[in-house]
Design a protein around this motif. Structure first.
Motif, PDB file in Angstrom:
ATOM      1  N   PHE A  53       0.851  -1.188   0.000  1.00 10.83           N
ATOM      2  CA  PHE A  53       0.000   0.000   0.000  1.00 10.83           C
ATOM      3  C   PHE A  53       0.884   1.234   0.000  1.00 10.83           C
ATOM      4  O   PHE A  53       2.111   1.144   0.128  1.00 10.83           O
ATOM      5  N   GLU A  54       0.261   2.415  -0.145  1.00  9.99           N
ATOM      6  CA  GLU A  54       0.993   3.681  -0.181  1.00  9.99           C
ATOM      7  C   GLU A  54       0.781   4.408   1.150  1.00  9.99           C
ATOM      8  O   GLU A  54      -0.292   4.969   1.399  1.00  9.99           O
ATOM      9  N   PRO A  55       1.777   4.410   2.038  1.00  6.86           N
ATOM     10  CA  PRO A  55       1.580   5.000   3.370  1.00  6.86           C
ATOM     11  C   PRO A  55       1.165   6.464   3.350  1.00  6.86           C
ATOM     12  O   PRO A  55       0.368   6.898   4.191  1.00  6.86           O
ATOM     13  N   GLN A  56       1.681   7.247   2.416  1.00  2.00           N
ATOM     14  CA  GLN A  56       1.423   8.681   2.457  1.00  2.00           C
ATOM     15  C   GLN A  56       0.028   9.067   1.984  1.00  2.00           C
ATOM     16  O   GLN A  56      -0.363  10.219   2.139  1.00  2.00           O
ATOM     17  N   LEU A  57      -0.731   8.126   1.440  1.00  2.00           N
ATOM     18  CA  LEU A  57      -2.138   8.416   1.184  1.00  2.00           C
ATOM     19  C   LEU A  57      -2.924   8.440   2.488  1.00  2.00           C
ATOM     20  O   LEU A  57      -3.999   9.029   2.567  1.00  2.00           O
ATOM     21  N   ALA A  58      -2.381   7.767   3.512  1.00  5.35           N
ATOM     22  CA  ALA A  58      -3.036   7.744   4.818  1.00  5.35           C
ATOM     23  C   ALA A  58      -2.478   8.811   5.746  1.00  5.35           C
ATOM     24  O   ALA A  58      -3.223   9.506   6.428  1.00  5.35           O
ATOM     25  N   THR A  59      -1.151   8.952   5.776  1.00  7.04           N
ATOM     26  CA  THR A  59      -0.495   9.897   6.676  1.00  7.04           C
ATOM     27  C   THR A  59       0.634  10.591   5.930  1.00  7.04           C
ATOM     28  O   THR A  59       1.580   9.933   5.485  1.00  7.04           O
ATOM     29  N   HIS A  67      -7.953  -0.630   9.869  1.00  4.43           N
ATOM     30  CA  HIS A  67      -8.477  -0.160   8.587  1.00  4.43           C
ATOM     31  C   HIS A  67      -8.546   1.359   8.510  1.00  4.43           C
ATOM     32  O   HIS A  67      -8.334   1.946   7.469  1.00  4.43           O
ATOM     33  N   GLN A  68      -8.859   1.982   9.650  1.00  4.90           N
ATOM     34  CA  GLN A  68      -9.047   3.427   9.613  1.00  4.90           C
ATOM     35  C   GLN A  68      -7.786   4.154   9.171  1.00  4.90           C
ATOM     36  O   GLN A  68      -7.846   5.287   8.697  1.00  4.90           O
ATOM     37  N   ASN A  69      -6.634   3.537   9.280  1.00  2.00           N
ATOM     38  CA  ASN A  69      -5.391   4.179   8.886  1.00  2.00           C
ATOM     39  C   ASN A  69      -5.116   4.088   7.386  1.00  2.00           C
ATOM     40  O   ASN A  69      -4.218   4.752   6.889  1.00  2.00           O
ATOM     41  N   PHE A  70      -5.873   3.272   6.694  1.00  5.81           N
ATOM     42  CA  PHE A  70      -5.573   3.013   5.296  1.00  5.81           C
ATOM     43  C   PHE A  70      -6.750   3.253   4.359  1.00  5.81           C
ATOM     44  O   PHE A  70      -6.602   3.867   3.304  1.00  5.81           O
ATOM     45  N   GLU A  71      -7.908   2.774   4.734  1.00  4.91           N
ATOM     46  CA  GLU A  71      -8.947   2.577   3.727  1.00  4.91           C
ATOM     47  C   GLU A  71      -9.710   3.828   3.329  1.00  4.91           C
ATOM     48  O   GLU A  71     -10.440   3.797   2.347  1.00  4.91           O
TER      49      GLU A  71
END
Length: 298
Positions: A99-105, A121-125
């Motif tokens: 996954f791409e971490p910076q899309l979340a944080t 899930h709340q950190n990614f989806e």
């Protein structure tokens, strides 16, 4: 608009961009110089503007590998742009999905990461697809935009296994006509492209979604499309291959049936996409439609 990579002034600009942008993460407002190398003339396709679209420089194991324009609302890539590498077509089979971490944080690492066990899930989806989105989906499977068989280095192959580079494709289409067309392009570029081949592969959205827990999660493409640009090619190639240079394109219906892939000119693909998706009237995949100025011809 870039006209030549040899231009000294441009090199100065690119160096300055690198010094400013090179330390930034992989989700970028403006692509850094090291990421624009995957784009013909360093220029992204134009005519795609939306507040939910994010530019991702797909980084893996310390290096940028390709570029993706990602839709954080529909949780799919709009396109991935990459440079074709001479390849034997072997697949990389020992890679975890990432996954791409910076899309979340925003402050997260700038490199794609494998999904950790027990992640929340709340950190990614909110901004991207997650593995569960593709669980228990019978009719569709994860289909690459930048396919591993168009890459040669093991790390370049591995980098294609991020959910920001895949969309839901009908299995019959993905393993049938679309995969066969990827083989055809690999053989063509392996045999007749003498320089760098720039490839852009994208989708048109259908309005249909993969749902999870009664929530729309991942957009299902209506069509897949792709175009390549290789200005340095074999002018002695057989005519049936030579006329498909310096650029050509193809598209296919993402369906279990009636899913043949059609090869067309880049110009015709652009006209087709103007009537089939949200691109605007100025949409263009390659600068000057990949027709180099006379001074750049071999």
């Amino acid at each position: 608009m870039f006209t030549t990579w040899a231009n000294a002034g441009l090199l100065v600009v690119l160096l300055a961009d690198f010094l400013v942008d090179g330390a930034q993460g992989s989700v970028e407002k403006d692509l850094s110089a090291e990421c624009r190398v995957f784009l013909y003339m360093g220029t992204q396709p134009v005519g795609l503007e939306d507040h939910s679209l994010r530019k991702i420089c797909q980084r893996y194991n310390g290096k940028p590998r390709f570029v993706t324009l990602y839709d954080t609302m529909d949780h799919v890539p709009v396109y991935s742009a990459y440079t074709f590498k001479r390849s034997d077509g072997e697949k990389r089979v020992d890679v975890p999905w990432m996954f791409e971490p910076q899309l979340a944080t925003v402050s997260a690492t700038g490199e794609m990461q494998a999904f950790p066990r027990g992640y929340g899930h709340q950190n990614f989806e909110d901004a991207q697809a997650v593995l569960e989105d593709y669980d228990n989906v019978v009719s569709y499977e994860r289909g690459h935009l930048n396919p591993d068989e168009h890459q040669a280095d093991p790390d370049d192959k591995a980098a294609t296994y991020t959910l920001t580079n895949v969309v839901p494709l009908a299995r019959e289409f993905n393993i049938g006509p679309w995969k066969e067309q990827e083989h055809i392009i690999r053989h063509r570029l392996n045999n007749y492209c003498r320089g760098t081949a720039y490839v852009v592969t994208g989708i048109t959205t259908s309005g249909h979604m993969i749902r999870r827990h009664n929530i729309d999660r991942v957009a299902i493409p209506t069509y897949m499309w792709s175009a390549y640009c290789c200005i340095n090619y074999d002018h002695n190639a057989p005519y049936e291959e030579r006329y498909k240079f310096p650029a050509f394109a193809y598209y296919g219906l993402n369906s279990r049936e009636n899913n043949q892939v059609l090869e067309i000119s880049v110009k015709k693909l652009e006209e087709f996409l103007k009537g089939s998706t949200f691109v605007d009237k100025n949409f263009r995949i390659f600068v000057d439609d990949c027709v180099p100025p006379p001074s750049a011809l071999p």
